[in-house]
Design a protein around this motif. Structure first.
Motif, PDB file in Angstrom:
ATOM      1  N   GLN A  37     -34.121  -2.861  22.594  1.00  0.00           N
ATOM      2  CA  GLN A  37     -34.919  -4.066  22.836  1.00  0.00           C
ATOM      3  C   GLN A  37     -36.174  -3.954  21.988  1.00  0.00           C
ATOM      4  O   GLN A  37     -36.748  -2.881  21.852  1.00  0.00           O
ATOM      5  CB  GLN A  37     -35.284  -4.159  24.311  1.00  0.00           C
ATOM      6  N   GLY A  38     -36.595  -5.071  21.422  1.00  0.00           N
ATOM      7  CA  GLY A  38     -37.781  -5.054  20.582  1.00  0.00           C
ATOM      8  C   GLY A  38     -38.163  -6.444  20.129  1.00  0.00           C
ATOM      9  O   GLY A  38     -37.729  -7.447  20.694  1.00  0.00           O
ATOM     10  N   PRO A  54     -38.431   2.571  22.894  1.00  0.00           N
ATOM     11  CA  PRO A  54     -37.634   3.797  22.798  1.00  0.00           C
ATOM     12  C   PRO A  54     -36.161   3.527  23.124  1.00  0.00           C
ATOM     13  O   PRO A  54     -35.847   2.673  23.948  1.00  0.00           O
ATOM     14  CB  PRO A  54     -38.254   4.711  23.867  1.00  0.00           C
ATOM     15  N   ILE A  55     -35.289   4.260  22.444  1.00  0.00           N
ATOM     16  CA  ILE A  55     -33.857   4.197  22.716  1.00  0.00           C
ATOM     17  C   ILE A  55     -33.449   5.613  23.138  1.00  0.00           C
ATOM     18  O   ILE A  55     -33.104   6.454  22.298  1.00  0.00           O
ATOM     19  CB  ILE A  55     -33.055   3.701  21.494  1.00  0.00           C
ATOM     20  N   PRO A  56     -33.530   5.891  24.443  1.00  0.00           N
ATOM     21  CA  PRO A  56     -33.301   7.251  24.936  1.00  0.00           C
ATOM     22  C   PRO A  56     -31.931   7.831  24.564  1.00  0.00           C
ATOM     23  O   PRO A  56     -31.817   9.019  24.292  1.00  0.00           O
ATOM     24  CB  PRO A  56     -33.440   7.127  26.448  1.00  0.00           C
ATOM     25  N   PRO A  61     -38.011   7.513  19.613  1.00  0.00           N
ATOM     26  CA  PRO A  61     -39.225   6.946  20.208  1.00  0.00           C
ATOM     27  C   PRO A  61     -39.349   5.478  19.787  1.00  0.00           C
ATOM     28  O   PRO A  61     -38.580   4.994  18.951  1.00  0.00           O
ATOM     29  CB  PRO A  61     -40.335   7.784  19.581  1.00  0.00           C
ATOM     30  N   ALA A  62     -40.322   4.788  20.338  1.00  0.00           N
ATOM     31  CA  ALA A  62     -40.601   3.422  19.885  1.00  0.00           C
ATOM     32  C   ALA A  62     -41.035   3.494  18.417  1.00  0.00           C
ATOM     33  O   ALA A  62     -41.774   4.396  18.029  1.00  0.00           O
ATOM     34  CB  ALA A  62     -41.703   2.806  20.734  1.00  0.00           C
TER      35      ALA A  62
END
Length: 104
Positions: A37-38, A54-56, A61-62
């Protein structure tokens, strides 16, 4: 002697049955996908620049980065500054967007 012959035949049967199972087993490769998401920062013919959360699952990280996108992605509904959710898949050495949904 009979025991040896029986063992050899039994071994051959197991070998042949495992080969036939392998030949008839249909394994389909599954392509992993990741969600993000962004906010879209720029759009051009080859890439979308997205400032994403962030995409765990990818241990990212963001950050803000460009993404290639598949031909199926409809860019007509998005513009710079638009919040979006997107789905990524591996493409060569990087990632590409395979779906893009504007957030309202």
């Amino acid at each position: 002697m009979r025991a040896l012959l029986f063992s050899a035949l039994l071994g051959a049967c197991f070998t042949l049955s495992s080969c036939s199972v392998q030949a008839t087993t249909n394994v389909s490769p599954v392509t992993p996908h990741w969600q993000g998401q962004g906010v879209i920062r720029a759009i051009d013919a080859q890439a979308l620049v997205i400032q994403h959360d962030p995409i765990p699952a990818l241990k990212w990280p963001a950050m803000t980065m460009p993404f290639a996108f598949s031909a199926d992605v409809d860019l007509s509904a998005v513009k710079p500054g638009q919040p979006v959710t997107f789905t990524l898949e591996r493409a060569g050495d990087g990632f590409r967007i395979i779906s893009l949904t504007p957030l309202r």
